[in-house]
Design an enzyme around this catalytic site. Structure first.
Site, mmCIF file in Angstrom:
data_model
loop_
_atom_site.group_PDB
_atom_site.id
_atom_site.type_symbol
_atom_site.label_atom_id
_atom_site.label_comp_id
_atom_site.label_asym_id
_atom_site.label_seq_id
_atom_site.Cartn_x
_atom_site.Cartn_y
_atom_site.Cartn_z
ATOM 1 N N GLU A 36 0.873 -1.161 0.000
ATOM 2 C CA GLU A 36 0.000 0.000 0.000
ATOM 3 C C GLU A 36 0.921 1.224 0.000
ATOM 4 O OE1 GLU A 36 -2.746 0.157 3.273
ATOM 5 O OE2 GLU A 36 -3.460 2.148 2.675
ATOM 6 N N ARG A 261 5.281 -12.692 9.826
ATOM 7 C CA ARG A 261 5.966 -11.471 9.449
ATOM 8 C C ARG A 261 7.294 -11.366 10.199
ATOM 9 N NH1 ARG A 261 3.857 -6.250 9.605
ATOM 10 N NH2 ARG A 261 1.966 -7.035 8.686
ATOM 11 N N LYS A 271 4.290 0.849 9.794
ATOM 12 C CA LYS A 271 4.375 2.074 9.013
ATOM 13 C C LYS A 271 3.856 3.261 9.800
ATOM 14 C CE LYS A 271 3.342 0.027 4.666
ATOM 15 N NZ LYS A 271 2.486 0.137 3.498
#
Ligand code: ATP
Ligand code: MG
Length: 565
Positions: A36, A261, A271
């Protein structure tokens, strides 16, 4: 874990092998990396990039770069640019397969109309708050919305009017009609579309309804004919929904596979937190070398191959875990050791005058460029009467285990001579200069009579040295899991010493020819690279990592303990 471990299979590659064996997807392998564009990429994304592009390469398949830009409010062109640059820099190539999810908005809308027509979606007038209150709990089923049984005609009419901008933000949503009592929360009539009167970076003001992630993502994969949709573990319980949407529409259906992850100690990877650090001025932009962003790591001097090696060596797993920052640095050192040219540079200069050396003489000493690479050759380093050495390489009153320069002691100046210190000059009780003599017979660094010295230190010629600013980096945080500290803002744990700037370093003249981002080793100190702040007037150097490998040391210790037991 060794450097060939990428050849050993993991559970994702096992699934792909099995699919190929069964001719699922006609033996095709087609993955995608779907960022994104709402921030810069970090080392966690590098893991996903290496996995998706790596698998495509290994299986002679394809990998798309797809911007998952379905959310209009947060996305920016600057992020798109940096992400493309980062993927390329890591060494991967999407060829002609660059996609934007927003290019599929028309198709997604068409699919939503199809669901409505099939009686599988409805327009709900409840507010976001009411919807969440009706969701139920883990032990209690949800409650049907009073609007759930609208007719297909009414839903079609309302949904089209949503799209045409007749309603305000939040006034209505489109929801999938699945099961409000489903044990999986995600299946309790999830929202597919919301109203948002916002300008999108790609579609501008064409849309005022935007698709939700779960709805959009599977469709993007399906439209692009992806075979294996690899994502992180938090989407595991979204998979039934991913499958439900594609089955309800009867369209091409990729396989979603989840992996753990990457988490790293002493840093943050969300982020949102990275943005907070950047916007709050805690660091100097997204490419600050203290950050775990790919741009930051590049500026710090990490090589693409070291990051790829790290990602391959940590492997992929089904359970979340924390990787030691020391291991990342170990991989960086391992790679840089093989590829970095060596230079001499003095970070904390101390002047040395060679009393028995002619005033104007310049002698060129032959230095080895890289002992790990015989093809790297040699270079000439000027030796003169006045030199700089590292302050810490001299002690006036040395303790027992200090073998470097001291009054009356002979040591070796690398590639040059045996040197003896005769006198210490002080000003205000501070050592400002050493008076030394060389043994001319030891030119090149060896004594013809075979006598030995206990240490070798680096130096630069004062007349030839270039002034440099050297930026030393350390861990960004003082605790190993800053994001996981209860009741305390993660920023409280920022390491105030994560950046130390040394303004008066002296480095050998050969550095003049290096360009921004070039990587090298300062002998005996560590790995460094040229910072892009460098210009005609100023040489700026970043320290990538020191030479001491704490991770390798710990490994060695552990192996020894294992042997003993
Ligand atoms: P956010 O921090 O906003 O939740 P994100 O880190 O998930 O975002 P995306 O742009 O959605 O960012 O990520 C793109 C891809 O990278 C996704 O497939 C995601 O699963 C993967 N990814 C993100 N973070 C990690 C990580 N720490 N380790 C491995 N893969 C990751
Ligand atoms: Mg995400």
């Amino acid at each position: 874990m060794d450097s060939t471990s990428h050849l050993t299979k993991d559970f994702i590659r096992d699934i792909i092998d099995e699919d190929i064996k069964n001719n699922k997807y006609s033996g095709r392998v087609h993955t995608r990396f779907p960022p994104e564009p709402n921030g810069y990429l970090h080392i966690g994304h590098a893991k996903s990039i290496c996995l998706n592009f790596g698998i495509a390469e290994e299986y002679k398949g394809l990998c798309n770069l797809r911007f998952d830009d379905t959310n209009p409010s947060k996305e920016e062109q600057e992020y798109v640019r940096s992400i493309k640059e980062n993927v390329q820099w890591l060494g991967f190539n999407w060829e002609d397969r660059l996609y934007f999810a927003s290019d599929y908005f028309d198709q997604m809308y068409g699919y939503a109309l199809q669901l409505v027509k099939d009686g599988k979606a409805y327009v709900d007038d409840l507010s976001a708050k009411e919807i969440s209150e009706c969701r139920g709990t883990l032990t209690k089923p949800g409650v049907n919305s009073p609007y759930r049984d609208r007719s297909v005609e009414e839903n079609l009419d309302l949904f089209q009017r949503m799209k045409n901008g007749e309603f305000k933000d939040g006034e209505k949503v489109l929801r999938a009609k699945i099961d409000m009592a489903h044990p999986n929360f995600n299946m309790r009539d999830p929202i597919i579309y919301r109203i948002l009167h916002a300008t999108h970076h790609n579609t501008a003001d064409k849309w005022c309804i935007y698709p939700m992630y779960d709805w959009a993502h599977g469709l993007e994969d399906s439209i692009e004919n992806i075979t294996h949709s690899i994502c992180t573990l938090e989407f595991e319980n979204h998979r039934p929904l991913y499958d439900w949407f594609l089955d309800a529409l009867g369209v091409y259906h990729p396989q979603q596979i989840e992996f753990a992850r990457l988490n790293l100690t002493y840093t943050v990877m969300s982020k949102r937190m990275l943005l907070e650090l950047v916007e709050g001025g805690c660091v100097n932009g997204w490419d600050d070398p203290r950050l775990p962003t790919i741009s930051g790591m590049r500026k710090r001097g990490y090589s693409p191959s070291s990051i790829r090696a790290f990602c391959s060596r940590i492997g992929v797993a089904k359970v979340n875990s924390m990787v030691d920052f020391d291991f990342l640095e170990h991989c960086v050192r391992d790679d840089l050791n093989k590829t970095s040219p060596r230079f001499m540079g003095v970070l904390h200069p101390l002047k040395v005058v060679i009393e028995n050396y002619p005033e104007d003489k310049v002698d060129e000493m032959k230095a080895i460029n890289n002992p790990e690479d015989p093809d790297a050759g040699t270079r000439k380093v000027p030796f003169t009467k006045e030199l700089y050495i590292e302050q810490r390489d001299f002690m006036e009153d040395p303790p027992k285990k200090f073998y470097r320069l001291a009054p009356g002691r002979e040591i070796r100046f690398r590639y040059a001579y045996f040197v003896t210190c005769n006198e210490v000059i002080k000003k205000n009780n501070k050592i400002v200069e050493l008076r030394c003599t060389i043994d001319p017979a030891t030119r090149g660094g060896n004594a013809p009579d075979g006598r030995k010295v206990k240490s070798t230190i680096h130096w630069v010629s004062a007349a030839h040295a270039i002034d440099a600013e050297v930026r030393l980096y350390d861990r960004l945080f003082t605790v190993d899991n800053p994001a996981g500290q209860k009741d305390t803002d993660f920023k409280e744990f920022l390491n105030p010493d994560a950046l130390e700037v040394l303004k008066s370093c002296k480095v050998e003249p050969a550095l003049q020819k290096l360009k921004p981002f070039d990587r090298f080793q300062f002998e005996r100190i560590g790995y460094f690279c040229i910072d892009p702040d460098t210009n005609g007037e100023k040489l700026v150097i970043n320290r990538t990592v020191g030479l001491r490998d704490t991770w390798a040391k710990i490994q060695k210790k552990q192996q020894q303990t294992k042997k003993q037991n």
